[in-house]
Design a protein around this motif. Structure first.
Motif, PDB file in Angstrom:
ATOM      1  N   LEU A 184       0.159  -1.278   0.086  1.00 28.67           N
ATOM      2  CA  LEU A 184      -0.158   0.085  -0.452  1.00 28.67           C
ATOM      3  C   LEU A 184       1.391   1.702  -0.030  1.00 28.67           C
ATOM      4  O   LEU A 184       1.780   1.690   0.710  1.00 28.67           O
ATOM      5  N   ALA A 185       0.234   2.390  -0.627  1.00 30.28           N
ATOM      6  CA  ALA A 185       1.395   3.685  -1.450  1.00 30.28           C
ATOM      7  C   ALA A 185      -0.105   4.091   0.431  1.00 30.28           C
ATOM      8  O   ALA A 185      -1.040   3.914   0.691  1.00 30.28           O
ATOM      9  N   LEU A 186       0.765   4.900   1.331  1.00 31.11           N
ATOM     10  CA  LEU A 186       0.831   5.250   2.571  1.00 31.11           C
ATOM     11  C   LEU A 186       0.725   7.001   3.010  1.00 31.11           C
ATOM     12  O   LEU A 186       2.225   7.199   3.257  1.00 31.11           O
ATOM     13  N   THR A 187       0.222   7.364   3.346  1.00 28.60           N
ATOM     14  CA  THR A 187       0.982   8.945   3.567  1.00 28.60           C
ATOM     15  C   THR A 187      -0.700   9.203   4.920  1.00 28.60           C
ATOM     16  O   THR A 187      -1.622   8.631   4.592  1.00 28.60           O
ATOM     17  N   SER A 188      -0.267  10.231   5.356  1.00 29.31           N
ATOM     18  CA  SER A 188      -1.270  10.748   6.479  1.00 29.31           C
ATOM     19  C   SER A 188      -2.576  11.302   6.162  1.00 29.31           C
ATOM     20  O   SER A 188      -2.998  11.847   4.801  1.00 29.31           O
ATOM     21  N   ALA A 189      -3.517  11.030   6.714  1.00 33.53           N
ATOM     22  CA  ALA A 189      -4.900  11.362   6.668  1.00 33.53           C
ATOM     23  C   ALA A 189      -4.974  13.015   6.967  1.00 33.53           C
ATOM     24  O   ALA A 189      -5.563  13.472   7.739  1.00 33.53           O
ATOM     25  N   ASN A 190      -4.302  13.861   6.128  1.00 33.35           N
ATOM     26  CA  ASN A 190      -4.679  15.141   6.286  1.00 33.35           C
ATOM     27  C   ASN A 190      -4.948  15.889   5.374  1.00 33.35           C
ATOM     28  O   ASN A 190      -4.617  15.604   4.441  1.00 33.35           O
ATOM     29  N   ILE A 191      -5.212  16.998   4.990  1.00 28.01           N
ATOM     30  CA  ILE A 191      -4.382  18.297   3.346  1.00 28.01           C
ATOM     31  C   ILE A 191      -3.057  18.035   3.970  1.00 28.01           C
ATOM     32  O   ILE A 191      -3.015  18.827   5.182  1.00 28.01           O
ATOM     33  N   SER A 192      -2.572  18.391   2.933  1.00 27.01           N
ATOM     34  CA  SER A 192      -1.276  18.384   3.007  1.00 27.01           C
ATOM     35  C   SER A 192      -0.617  19.870   3.977  1.00 27.01           C
ATOM     36  O   SER A 192      -1.786  20.722   3.751  1.00 27.01           O
ATOM     37  N   SER A 193       0.500  19.905   4.803  1.00 27.14           N
ATOM     38  CA  SER A 193       1.115  20.782   5.921  1.00 27.14           C
ATOM     39  C   SER A 193      -0.254  21.142   6.989  1.00 27.14           C
ATOM     40  O   SER A 193       0.274  22.105   7.590  1.00 27.14           O
ATOM     41  N   HIS A 194      -1.348  20.800   7.139  1.00 23.22           N
ATOM     42  CA  HIS A 194      -1.879  20.088   8.207  1.00 23.22           C
ATOM     43  C   HIS A 194      -1.439  20.049   9.270  1.00 23.22           C
ATOM     44  O   HIS A 194      -0.799  18.934   8.496  1.00 23.22           O
ATOM     45  N   THR A 195      -2.233  19.721  10.261  1.00 22.86           N
ATOM     46  CA  THR A 195      -2.006  18.901  12.009  1.00 22.86           C
ATOM     47  C   THR A 195      -2.637  17.386  12.034  1.00 22.86           C
ATOM     48  O   THR A 195      -2.823  17.074  10.870  1.00 22.86           O
ATOM     49  N   SER A 196      -1.569  16.309  11.959  1.00 26.98           N
ATOM     50  CA  SER A 196      -1.553  15.083  11.464  1.00 26.98           C
ATOM     51  C   SER A 196      -3.157  14.290  12.841  1.00 26.98           C
ATOM     52  O   SER A 196      -3.729  15.073  13.389  1.00 26.98           O
ATOM     53  N   THR A 197      -3.548  13.277  12.561  1.00 25.91           N
ATOM     54  CA  THR A 197      -4.699  13.790  12.771  1.00 25.91           C
ATOM     55  C   THR A 197      -4.662  11.648  13.148  1.00 25.91           C
ATOM     56  O   THR A 197      -4.134  11.438  12.832  1.00 25.91           O
ATOM     57  N   VAL A 198      -5.953  12.031  14.435  1.00 27.81           N
ATOM     58  CA  VAL A 198      -5.444  10.644  15.672  1.00 27.81           C
ATOM     59  C   VAL A 198      -6.789  10.629  16.060  1.00 27.81           C
ATOM     60  O   VAL A 198      -7.640   9.169  16.731  1.00 27.81           O
ATOM     61  N   ALA A 199      -8.085  10.757  15.172  1.00 24.49           N
ATOM     62  CA  ALA A 199      -9.152  10.107  15.491  1.00 24.49           C
ATOM     63  C   ALA A 199     -10.050  10.809  13.984  1.00 24.49           C
ATOM     64  O   ALA A 199      -9.771  11.786  13.126  1.00 24.49           O
ATOM     65  N   VAL A 200     -11.088   9.807  13.383  1.00 27.59           N
ATOM     66  CA  VAL A 200     -11.604   9.990  12.314  1.00 27.59           C
ATOM     67  C   VAL A 200     -12.282  11.528  11.630  1.00 27.59           C
ATOM     68  O   VAL A 200     -12.348  11.984  10.368  1.00 27.59           O
ATOM     69  N   HIS A 201     -12.550  11.859  12.997  1.00 27.20           N
ATOM     70  CA  HIS A 201     -13.308  13.378  12.375  1.00 27.20           C
ATOM     71  C   HIS A 201     -12.612  14.476  12.262  1.00 27.20           C
ATOM     72  O   HIS A 201     -13.017  15.168  12.211  1.00 27.20           O
ATOM     73  N   GLU A 202     -11.413  14.075  12.264  1.00 30.11           N
ATOM     74  CA  GLU A 202     -10.386  15.460  12.692  1.00 30.11           C
ATOM     75  C   GLU A 202      -9.839  15.079  10.912  1.00 30.11           C
ATOM     76  O   GLU A 202      -9.575  16.449  10.291  1.00 30.11           O
ATOM     77  N   PHE A 203     -10.190  14.101  10.307  1.00 29.02           N
ATOM     78  CA  PHE A 203     -10.226  14.541   8.569  1.00 29.02           C
ATOM     79  C   PHE A 203     -11.567  14.434   7.930  1.00 29.02           C
ATOM     80  O   PHE A 203     -11.543  14.615   6.481  1.00 29.02           O
ATOM     81  N   GLN A 204     -12.815  14.865   8.397  1.00 29.96           N
ATOM     82  CA  GLN A 204     -13.761  14.139   7.846  1.00 29.96           C
ATOM     83  C   GLN A 204     -13.861  15.607   6.506  1.00 29.96           C
ATOM     84  O   GLN A 204     -14.696  14.639   5.957  1.00 29.96           O
ATOM     85  N   GLU A 205     -13.166  16.190   6.305  1.00 28.86           N
ATOM     86  CA  GLU A 205     -13.436  17.291   4.921  1.00 28.86           C
ATOM     87  C   GLU A 205     -12.893  16.293   3.770  1.00 28.86           C
ATOM     88  O   GLU A 205     -13.578  16.379   2.897  1.00 28.86           O
ATOM     89  N   LEU A 206     -11.864  15.221   4.020  1.00 28.79           N
ATOM     90  CA  LEU A 206     -11.923  14.385   2.851  1.00 28.79           C
ATOM     91  C   LEU A 206     -12.615  13.051   3.142  1.00 28.79           C
ATOM     92  O   LEU A 206     -12.648  12.911   1.823  1.00 28.79           O
TER      93      LEU A 206
END
Length: 267
Positions: A184-206
């Motif tokens: 798998l290609a893997l990267t952090s679940a956030n918009i680039s340069s935004h804070t990393s996320t530790v709960a699913v609601h934190e990247f809800q915009e994606l």
């Protein structure tokens, strides 16, 4: 009328007994259609197998649904042992491009790969350290950087001969890689340069751009530092690329147990 994404969110909210069956049926229909959905993993119990709880979905069902999405070229949101990530099949060039677009990520920034077993690393990387060293660091919150092998998709990080590889200390992620039978290609679940996320609601915009979001609950390490990234591409040397959340323990293994020396720039 509720949107698909809003309906999906209801699957992970506390709910009464009368509505749980309908929610599970809805979740199954959404899985078949591969629309955006959020599925919550069952927590392990201390005295035996996991027990189904309201608003939660069986782990095997989630694995099957997520593998289906990945195999069809979609991008998914997943938990790891450090932060939440976005994943796609590394060998699928179009899926890799989707991942960059979803994050708004600079095309010159590499994606790591994630595999299920240590022996898989040898297929996609030119390993310079012993298998024992790999076993002391992985699975764990560490990304090891090696020269890439010719088997790895040339459209993944085409600007570098190196690739970072992870085996998260997370049962779902390891099993997911094993079932996909490719990295798998893997990267952090956030918009680039935004804070990393530790709960699913934190990247809800994606969520609307993802086929599946796997809710593994809040990730225990709240540091948001991500994995420690260490370059091991030069024999007998190491270089820390990102300190991450496991710097001290990683350096201790590399230096004191295996005698590697830091900083391989000047000879």
């Amino acid at each position: 009328m509720k949107s698909v994404c809003n309906i999906a969110v209801e699957l992970i909210k506390p709910r009464g007994a009368h509505s749980s069956a309908a929610a599970r049926r809805l979740g199954g229909e959404m899985c078949k259609e591969l629309k955006t959905k959020v599925l919550r993993l069952l927590p392990p119990t201390s005295n035996g197998p996991s027990v189904h709880q309201e608003g939660q979905t069986d782990g095997a069902e989630i694995l099957n649904c997520t593998v289906k999405a990945l195999k069809e070229g979609h991008v998914v949101g997943v938990p790891t042992d450090t932060i939440y990530g976005l994943a796609c099949l590394a060998q699928n060039s179009e899926a890799v491009r989707k991942t960059y677009n979803i994050k708004g990520r600079n095309g010159q920034k590499p994606l790591a790969i994630c595999v299920g077993e240590i022996q898989d690393i040898y297929k996609y990387c030119k390993v310079t350290v012993t298998k024992a060293l790999l076993g002391d660091l992985l699975p764990g919150p560490v990304t090891l950087v090696f020269e890439r092998s010719e088997v790895l998709n040339t459209d993944l990080n085409p600007f570098t001969l190196l690739v970072g590889v992870r085996i998260p200390d997370h049962a779902f992620m390891r099993r997911l890689c094993q079932m996909c039978a490719e990295p798998l290609a893997l990267t952090s679940a956030n918009i680039s340069s935004h804070t990393s996320t530790v709960a699913v609601h934190e990247f809800q915009e994606l969520w609307p751009k993802l086929a599946v979001v796997v809710d593994g609950g809040p990730i225990g390490d709240q540091s948001r530092l991500g994995s420690t990234v260490v370059d091991l591409s030069v024999l007998g040397k190491y270089r820390i690329i990102r300190p991450g959340c496991a710097l001290l323990s990683t350096v201790d293994v590399l230096e004191h147990k295996y005698g590697l020396s830091e900083d391989f720039g000047e000879e």
